[in-house]
Write a protein that holds these residues in place. Structure first.
Motif, mmCIF file in Angstrom:
data_model
loop_
_atom_site.group_PDB
_atom_site.id
_atom_site.type_symbol
_atom_site.label_atom_id
_atom_site.label_comp_id
_atom_site.label_asym_id
_atom_site.label_seq_id
_atom_site.Cartn_x
_atom_site.Cartn_y
_atom_site.Cartn_z
ATOM 1 N N PRO A 92 0.833 -1.209 0.000
ATOM 2 C CA PRO A 92 0.000 0.000 0.000
ATOM 3 C C PRO A 92 0.868 1.260 0.000
ATOM 4 O O PRO A 92 1.974 1.264 0.546
ATOM 5 C CB PRO A 92 -0.798 -0.112 1.302
ATOM 6 C CG PRO A 92 -0.783 -1.569 1.626
ATOM 7 C CD PRO A 92 0.541 -2.080 1.134
ATOM 8 N N GLY A 93 0.353 2.307 -0.562
ATOM 9 C CA GLY A 93 1.096 3.553 -0.654
ATOM 10 C C GLY A 93 0.973 4.434 0.578
ATOM 11 O O GLY A 93 1.492 5.537 0.599
ATOM 12 N N ASN A 94 0.298 3.930 1.597
ATOM 13 C CA ASN A 94 0.143 4.730 2.813
ATOM 14 C C ASN A 94 1.080 4.210 3.904
ATOM 15 O O ASN A 94 1.665 3.139 3.758
ATOM 16 C CB ASN A 94 -1.320 4.729 3.274
ATOM 17 C CG ASN A 94 -1.869 3.323 3.441
ATOM 18 O OD1 ASN A 94 -1.134 2.358 3.565
ATOM 19 N ND2 ASN A 94 -3.184 3.212 3.437
ATOM 20 N N PRO A 95 1.227 4.967 4.988
ATOM 21 C CA PRO A 95 2.105 4.521 6.085
ATOM 22 C C PRO A 95 1.610 3.233 6.754
ATOM 23 O O PRO A 95 0.547 2.705 6.419
ATOM 24 C CB PRO A 95 2.086 5.705 7.051
ATOM 25 C CG PRO A 95 1.706 6.879 6.215
ATOM 26 C CD PRO A 95 0.738 6.329 5.204
ATOM 27 N N SER A 96 2.354 2.767 7.741
ATOM 28 C CA SER A 96 2.191 1.425 8.286
ATOM 29 C C SER A 96 1.409 1.305 9.591
ATOM 30 O O SER A 96 0.699 0.323 9.791
ATOM 31 C CB SER A 96 3.596 0.844 8.476
ATOM 32 O OG SER A 96 3.586 -0.481 8.836
ATOM 33 N N PHE A 97 1.554 2.263 10.500
ATOM 34 C CA PHE A 97 0.958 2.121 11.839
ATOM 35 C C PHE A 97 -0.243 3.031 12.006
ATOM 36 O O PHE A 97 -0.128 4.236 11.763
ATOM 37 C CB PHE A 97 1.978 2.469 12.930
ATOM 38 C CG PHE A 97 1.445 2.277 14.319
ATOM 39 C CD1 PHE A 97 1.596 1.056 14.957
ATOM 40 C CD2 PHE A 97 0.779 3.291 14.975
ATOM 41 C CE1 PHE A 97 1.086 0.865 16.238
ATOM 42 C CE2 PHE A 97 0.265 3.108 16.251
ATOM 43 C CZ PHE A 97 0.425 1.888 16.885
ATOM 44 N N PRO A 98 -1.368 2.453 12.445
ATOM 45 C CA PRO A 98 -1.714 1.060 12.749
ATOM 46 C C PRO A 98 -2.267 0.336 11.525
ATOM 47 O O PRO A 98 -2.689 0.971 10.559
ATOM 48 C CB PRO A 98 -2.798 1.201 13.823
ATOM 49 C CG PRO A 98 -3.515 2.473 13.441
ATOM 50 C CD PRO A 98 -2.439 3.383 12.870
#
Length: 174
Positions: A92-98
């Motif tokens: 995915p092109g978005n950040p990881s957390f959460p």
């Protein structure tokens, strides 16, 4: 950091025969798809449309909340730091957390456990497998899924408390 070491250990010790299982779990967990299906079936079977309504609401709130937190926190996904081994799914092109998968899965599992006689053990086991699949396929760290699970449980708990408070405060028919 232990979180990174655990993620690295998992992706370096994948078991080929399980790859498709965890890719499949990751896919059915996308956007809460499996949970919406279970909610539709449960609502139809028990003739309680509210099951579908509340599970969909839990899925939506958990999904939006996790997306907002991901963008606010901005944690880089594992494949952006460690190109090998390659992730088993699209990154995915978005950040990881959460983890959104973990958030929606645990929100929906908890909501279904509250509203139906379905086995809570089975519901939470499926949610945990979907959450773990995101580490296994290589797109999340363990703390991402733990954070997502906690967020999802918080969403489901808040939803239940609001619904129960509303029921208690509603005027009783005479």
């Amino acid at each position: 950091m232990l979180d990174t070491r655990l993620e690295r250990w998992v992706v370096h010790h994948r078991v080929g025969v399980l790859d498709n299982v965890f890719v499949g779990l990751s896919r059915v967990g996308s956007q809460g798809a499996i949970w919406i299906l279970v909610a539709v079936l449960a609502a139809f079977y028990w003739r309680r449309p509210a099951i579908f309504l509340y599970v969909t609401l839990a899925d939506l709130i958990a999904g939006v909340s996790s997306a907002l937190l991901r963008h606010a926190i901005g944690r880089e996904r594992p494949p952006l730091r460690f190109p090998e081994p390659h992730p088993l799914v699209h990154v995915p092109g978005n950040p990881s957390f959460p983890s959104g998968h973990a958030a929606t899965s645990f929100a929906c599992a908890a909501t279904l456990a509250w509203l139906t006689p379905l086995s809570p053990v089975a519901l939470y086991a499926l949610a945990a497998l979907i959450a773990f699949s995101r580490v296994y396929v290589g797109v999340h760290y363990p703390l991402d899924v733990i954070g997502g699970a906690a967020l999802g449980l918080g969403v489901a708990t808040a939803l239940r408390l609001l619904v129960e408070a509303r029921r208690r405060s509603a005027p009783r028919p005479r």
